[in-house]
Write a protein that holds these residues in place. Structure first.
Motif, PDB file in Angstrom:
ATOM      1  N   LYS A 160       1.061  -1.131   0.187  1.00  0.00           N
ATOM      2  CA  LYS A 160       0.194   0.157  -0.295  1.00  0.00           C
ATOM      3  C   LYS A 160       1.036   1.190  -0.252  1.00  0.00           C
ATOM      4  O   LYS A 160       0.407   2.235   0.519  1.00  0.00           O
ATOM      5  N   GLY A 161       1.873   0.966  -0.261  1.00  0.00           N
ATOM      6  CA  GLY A 161       3.098   2.323   0.155  1.00  0.00           C
ATOM      7  C   GLY A 161       3.854   2.947  -1.438  1.00  0.00           C
ATOM      8  O   GLY A 161       3.404   1.564  -2.237  1.00  0.00           O
ATOM      9  N   ARG A 162       5.087   3.327  -1.420  1.00  0.00           N
ATOM     10  CA  ARG A 162       5.859   3.818  -2.107  1.00  0.00           C
ATOM     11  C   ARG A 162       6.564   4.253  -2.033  1.00  0.00           C
ATOM     12  O   ARG A 162       7.006   5.041  -0.859  1.00  0.00           O
ATOM     13  N   ILE A 163       7.897   3.855  -2.893  1.00  0.00           N
ATOM     14  CA  ILE A 163       9.319   4.140  -1.847  1.00  0.00           C
ATOM     15  C   ILE A 163       9.333   5.480  -2.613  1.00  0.00           C
ATOM     16  O   ILE A 163       9.797   5.902  -3.978  1.00  0.00           O
ATOM     17  N   LEU A 164       9.890   6.658  -1.876  1.00  0.00           N
ATOM     18  CA  LEU A 164      10.202   7.588  -2.833  1.00  0.00           C
ATOM     19  C   LEU A 164      12.288   8.073  -2.164  1.00  0.00           C
ATOM     20  O   LEU A 164      12.004   7.483  -0.944  1.00  0.00           O
ATOM     21  N   ALA A 165      12.712   8.209  -3.711  1.00  0.00           N
ATOM     22  CA  ALA A 165      13.979   8.317  -3.540  1.00  0.00           C
ATOM     23  C   ALA A 165      13.663  10.414  -3.765  1.00  0.00           C
ATOM     24  O   ALA A 165      13.918  10.707  -2.585  1.00  0.00           O
ATOM     25  N   GLY A 166      14.137  10.522  -4.767  1.00  0.00           N
ATOM     26  CA  GLY A 166      13.996  12.376  -5.386  1.00  0.00           C
ATOM     27  C   GLY A 166      13.229  12.374  -4.873  1.00  0.00           C
ATOM     28  O   GLY A 166      12.795  13.273  -4.729  1.00  0.00           O
ATOM     29  N   GLY A 167      12.090  12.070  -6.178  1.00  0.00           N
ATOM     30  CA  GLY A 167      10.704  12.137  -5.888  1.00  0.00           C
ATOM     31  C   GLY A 167      10.081  12.520  -7.114  1.00  0.00           C
ATOM     32  O   GLY A 167       9.095  13.360  -6.696  1.00  0.00           O
TER      33      GLY A 167
END
Lengths: 159, 308
Positions: free
Chosen positions: B29-36
């Motif tokens: 139910k989530g997302r990975i945020l790098a720079g975004g």
């Protein structure tokens, strides 16, 4: 739920509560009242929102405020020394490198980052470093000339 | 553009282990945020609305560039585009990577954007993927279940879709040393010269050690409809002494073997994005560009292979 955000902006320490979804530019403009950085394209293409985060120019419209937690930020408001403009600001004035001024805070902050890294850039290097900055009034020649001149002024000031 | 409407829970793990635990718990139910810089745009347009955002940008262990002669180039997933561009080691040994990075978006974008993030968002027109494919790049993916290594070529499944399960994290990009008599070129077309690629072609040519015959070739295209190999086009050049006519033919074949943008459109927000993209650029125009880009990249790669 709001989270605590700690930032040093233009040398001042701030602690603010933010929703995780808040963008960095909104904290700067709405919570800290620093209106220099602008929402232009609002999607990381025009450079009007540029600020220095830990010394590097970034798009404050494309970063969550919490991603900058603990960071040091410089906005256009932090550049002048009291009533004395920064040499880059002086050069922009002297070369008529702005008209409406909307893009100028981003342009000057990016120019500062360039000259910090490369104090004596070529014209080509200036153009490359500034290619993410869109100006709809002046065209770009005067901006390039201003930055090249600012480089000279800064070098003279160091002597 | 509007702000993000839906609230989410935010985590900022500082180690890979913590990130993997969070992903195993909240990944679906989530997302990975790098720079975004890409992800936040999708969220602001309500194209995705994750309940959990796992911000990995602060994991300093994933920001590195390692190399020794026996090993491959190893790039930590959170290395920024700017760090890769500026690395003297990359400039010396993998100059094509520096060259690509110099023209990837603006300085601001490169300062914040990460190599791993760009690969994972799976933009069909994205910059690093086609070049990394022809360089035989691989990626290391970690989860609490263990690690796996796969080619970047097979990582891109469809537009905006990559082979990453909800509990997995891309941790490293690996680029092998190039063989002798190898030349690589990357050509792209974008609306602004230094903007992100609109469509692009990467070509790697390895010549026979004695004759100027092409022993090995890899051609990769972007937006075709995702970053992919152009294998039919490669066949035109493989085993031959490459000349201008053959390069023109390879370009023609590449433009024909590229798929249409919509055919692989997956579900949900990806479908919407592909629809927007295919409105921006006509199929015919895209194919015409590919033809020219493959030809020009082939020409440059050949010259570089002869000089190598």
């Amino acid at each position: 739920m709001k989270k605590l955000l700690e930032l040093t902006v233009n040398g001042e320490h701030y602690e603010v509560l933010v929703e995780p979804k808040t963008l960095l530019i909104d904290v700067l403009r709405d919570q800290l009242g620093l209106k220099g950085a602008k929402r232009g394209c609002d999607s990381g293409s025009c450079g009007a929102c540029t600020v220095l985060l830990n010394g590097k120019p970034v798009h404050s419209c494309s970063i969550l405020a919490l991603q900058a937690n603990g960071g040091e930020i410089l906005t256009i408001e932090g550049l002048a020394d009291g009533p004395n403009l920064h040499p880059i600001q002086e050069a922009f004035l002297d070369h008529w490198a702005l008209q409406c001024g909307f893009c100028t805070p981003g342009q000057i902050i990016a120019a500062k980052a360039l000259l910090d890294e490369n104090p004596n850039p070529t014209e080509e290097e200036v153009k490359t470093a500034m290619n993410g900055h869109i100006c709809r009034c002046t065209g770009y020649n005067m901006i390039t000339e201003a930055i090249l001149d600012a480089a000279k002024r800064l070098q003279e000031a160091r002597r | 553009m509007k702000n993000i409407t839906q609230n989410f829970e935010y985590f900022a793990p500082k180690t890979v282990e913590d990130a993997l635990s969070l992903l195993s718990r909240y990944g679906d139910k989530g997302r990975i945020l790098a720079g975004g810089q890409d992800l936040l745009l999708l969220m602001r347009q309500d194209l995705i609305a994750p309940e959990y955002v796992i911000d990995i940008k602060g994991i300093s262990d994933l920001d590195y560039i390692n190399f020794d002669d026996k090993e491959d180039l190893r790039i930590g997933a959170l290395t920024t585009h700017r760090t890769l561009e500026k690395s003297p080691l990359v400039k010396n040994r993998f100059s094509i990577l520096s060259e690509m990075e110099q023209n990837l978006g603006s300085v601001e974008l490169r300062n914040w954007g990460t190599v791993g993030g760009s690969l994972c968002i799976g933009r069909p027109c994205g910059d690093p993927a086609p070049l990394l494919i022809v360089l035989n790049g691989r990626i290391k993916i970690a989860s609490l279940r263990g690690e796996r290594i796969m080619s970047i070529e097979s990582f891109n499944l469809a537009p905006f879709e990559v082979d990453l399960r909800p509990d997995e994290l891309l941790v490293e990009i690996q680029v092998p040393n190039s063989p002798p008599r190898n030349g690589v070129s990357y050509k792209k077309f974008s609306q602004l010269e230094e903007d992100c690629a609109f469509t692009a072609a990467a070509v790697s040519i390895t010549l026979n050690h004695e004759k100027n015959i092409c022993d090995d070739i890899k051609i990769a295209l972007s937006m075709a409809p995702t970053a992919m190999r152009a294998k039919k086009s490669e066949e035109v050049l493989k085993g031959k002494e490459i000349n201008a006519n053959l390069l023109a033919e390879a370009g023609q074949v590449a433009s024909e073997e590229a798929g249409t943008l919509t055919e692989q459109a997956s579900k949900g927000y990806r479908k919407k994005l592909v629809k927007i993209l295919s409105k921006e650029v006509s199929d015919q125009y895209r194919r015409e560009l590919m033809k020219v880009l493959v030809e020009r990249a082939g020409e440059e790669a050949l010259e570089r292979a002869k000089r190598a």
